[in-house]
Design a protein around this motif. Sequence first.
Motif, short mmCIF file in Angstrom:
data_model
loop_
_atom_site.label_atom_id
_atom_site.label_comp_id
_atom_site.label_asym_id
_atom_site.label_seq_id
_atom_site.Cartn_x
_atom_site.Cartn_y
_atom_site.Cartn_z
N GLU A 187 0.81 -1.22 0.04
CA GLU A 187 -0.02 0.04 -0.17
C GLU A 187 0.87 1.18 -0.07
O GLU A 187 0.44 2.29 -0.62
CB GLU A 187 -1.13 -0.14 1.01
CG GLU A 187 -1.95 -1.22 1.12
CD GLU A 187 -2.86 -0.91 2.23
OE1 GLU A 187 -3.08 0.03 2.84
OE2 GLU A 187 -3.72 -2.02 2.72
N LYS A 188 2.16 1.21 0.64
CA LYS A 188 3.03 2.23 0.59
C LYS A 188 4.34 1.95 -0.19
O LYS A 188 5.41 1.95 0.62
CB LYS A 188 3.26 2.63 2.32
CG LYS A 188 1.88 3.21 2.51
CD LYS A 188 2.38 3.40 4.19
CE LYS A 188 3.56 4.47 4.24
NZ LYS A 188 3.90 4.87 5.84
N PRO A 189 4.35 1.85 -1.45
CA PRO A 189 5.56 1.45 -2.22
C PRO A 189 6.55 2.68 -2.06
O PRO A 189 6.20 3.68 -1.84
CB PRO A 189 5.34 1.04 -3.65
CG PRO A 189 4.03 2.04 -3.78
CD PRO A 189 3.32 1.79 -2.50
N LEU A 190 7.84 2.44 -2.06
CA LEU A 190 9.02 3.23 -1.86
C LEU A 190 9.19 3.99 -3.30
O LEU A 190 9.30 3.16 -4.39
CB LEU A 190 10.27 2.63 -1.56
CG LEU A 190 10.13 2.16 0.14
CD1 LEU A 190 11.57 1.51 0.26
CD2 LEU A 190 9.57 2.96 1.02
N ASN A 191 9.10 5.18 -3.27
CA ASN A 191 9.72 5.80 -5.05
C ASN A 191 11.04 6.21 -4.77
O ASN A 191 11.42 7.23 -4.56
CB ASN A 191 8.67 7.10 -4.91
CG ASN A 191 7.16 6.74 -5.01
OD1 ASN A 191 6.87 5.78 -5.68
ND2 ASN A 191 6.39 7.25 -4.36
N GLY A 192 11.93 5.19 -4.94
CA GLY A 192 13.35 5.33 -5.00
C GLY A 192 13.85 4.90 -3.50
O GLY A 192 13.49 4.14 -2.80
N ALA A 193 15.27 5.39 -3.38
CA ALA A 193 15.90 5.07 -2.07
C ALA A 193 15.23 5.73 -0.98
O ALA A 193 14.61 6.58 -1.10
CB ALA A 193 17.30 5.55 -2.23
N ALA A 194 15.33 5.01 0.19
CA ALA A 194 14.54 5.43 1.44
C ALA A 194 15.44 4.71 2.74
O ALA A 194 15.96 3.95 2.46
CB ALA A 194 13.33 5.10 1.39
N ASP A 195 15.31 5.76 3.81
CA ASP A 195 15.98 5.20 5.33
C ASP A 195 14.80 4.94 6.01
O ASP A 195 13.84 5.85 6.17
CB ASP A 195 16.84 5.92 5.79
CG ASP A 195 18.02 6.13 5.17
OD1 ASP A 195 18.84 5.04 4.52
OD2 ASP A 195 18.59 7.35 4.57
N LEU A 196 14.33 3.71 6.23
CA LEU A 196 13.40 3.27 7.21
C LEU A 196 13.80 2.55 8.70
O LEU A 196 15.15 2.42 8.64
CB LEU A 196 12.39 2.22 6.41
CG LEU A 196 11.81 2.48 5.24
CD1 LEU A 196 11.03 1.11 4.61
CD2 LEU A 196 10.96 3.90 5.25
#
Length: 480
Positions: A428-437
């Motif tokens: 439901e919340k795909p990442l749009n590019g690189a991300a820090d989670l």
Amino acid sequence: MSEYKVYSVHMGKAKCALDLGDGSERGEYVDQDYILHKLGRPHRSISLMYCYYPLDKEFPGRISEVMKDADVKFQWDYPYDDYFTYKGGLEGDRNGEPFTCMRDVRRHGQDVTLTLTIDPNVSDEQLIAIAEDLRTFGRVFLRVNHEATGNWFSFTKRTTYQGVADFYCRFNKILHEKAPNVQTVLCIGGIEDPNATEIIMEKEFSQAVRETDIWSVDKYMALHWGWPFDVALKTSENRTFKRDTVENTYKLTKMSYDRFKVINGGESKPMVMSEFNADGDVTGAYDQAVMVKGFCDMLKADPEEWFSGFTFYQFRDRGRLGLEIEDPNNQNVGIEQPVLQTYKEILHDDFFKPEMTKGGEVSFPAKLRWGSSEDAEGLEIPLHFDSDPHFCEVTFDDESNLMMEINGKWFYKSPKAKVIDLMSAFYEKPLNGAADLTLRIFAPPASGENDLSIEDGMFNSYQTIEKLPKIRIEFEPVEA
């Protein structure tokens, strides 16, 4: 040595807590795994509704089943209230309900709100036995004889209203002495007219207002109380339903809090709504969702921090008071209503989510503490994602009982589970590019109960994590 740095994290209170009703006279209990997957995160508390009338010959049978052939024309016309029956107390044990449900709730990182209607003629010994029943369940919200200024529940027909109020104070005192982990919730009418200057039956219930731990009113912005014995229609001569405005419901609730505070000598206590909704029987499915959202928007916009939380009544309902309607062909199947997605958005709004406070770096073995859904110490692991993952999972080689959160979605790991697939956090919340989670891990008690043999066991449970689980993240299919 782990390739990841690990930090401590404290889970605290939300600006406004969300609780959820699960099972009542109108619907069956739905297990917490299903609700968690459907809504994406745990609640502060789950409300369970039971009755205790041990002096009646029909008890502990559920009264609508014991008297299934009776000529009943209103939900509360039975000798005692048509809730599931409390199987503990002086006459019972802790192997049945509500304890099976309470353990399920607590294993999944939530507190229990136990609504219990009780014959006010029971003895102190019977009340002490109930207090003893609840000592191992950590923080419990106990709502005793709710809607006490009404006239529908059996307990109001067995004594005077002053007797109902005195009984509340008697049981409240026993609980504070025998089970200090239990917080009492007084649910009465409050202010029900914008022109009123006092709460309903203020003289009778003032002492209870002062002595209880938490103040509460039940507010339905719309309600069909004649269900299931009639149908709410525009042409109905006998009006067994009503509809109010969002604004008036909010105003009366706040006026009730203000008056409770006056009765309590100006001192504030937590204020909640223990039942809240707009009945789809009256509003239809679409307006129901609009009204629920409207009330929450008013809460968020109010600069005064006066309200502690509300309980949405309820998850699955045989009528139209649920996030799901029970399939009439199969009670184990729910039919999602429009209000479910609206409520899910509210549940994931930062205003209603618990506060997370990052601490210092930790090493293993790590000892985690679970006090309540508003006071827990867990682990926090920063993770870097190059892009939206194709695989994201954690593998354990222990029998820990854990709640985990990543990208806003929560997962449960039971002691028997070894691999938890976290990919649904990205559907439901795909990442749009690189991300820090951040992956967060908390450890509610595996049995659902606390160990009273340790010094602070009534209020805390502990679990030691020997090492970090194996974390697998991949950004492409195994074979393209």
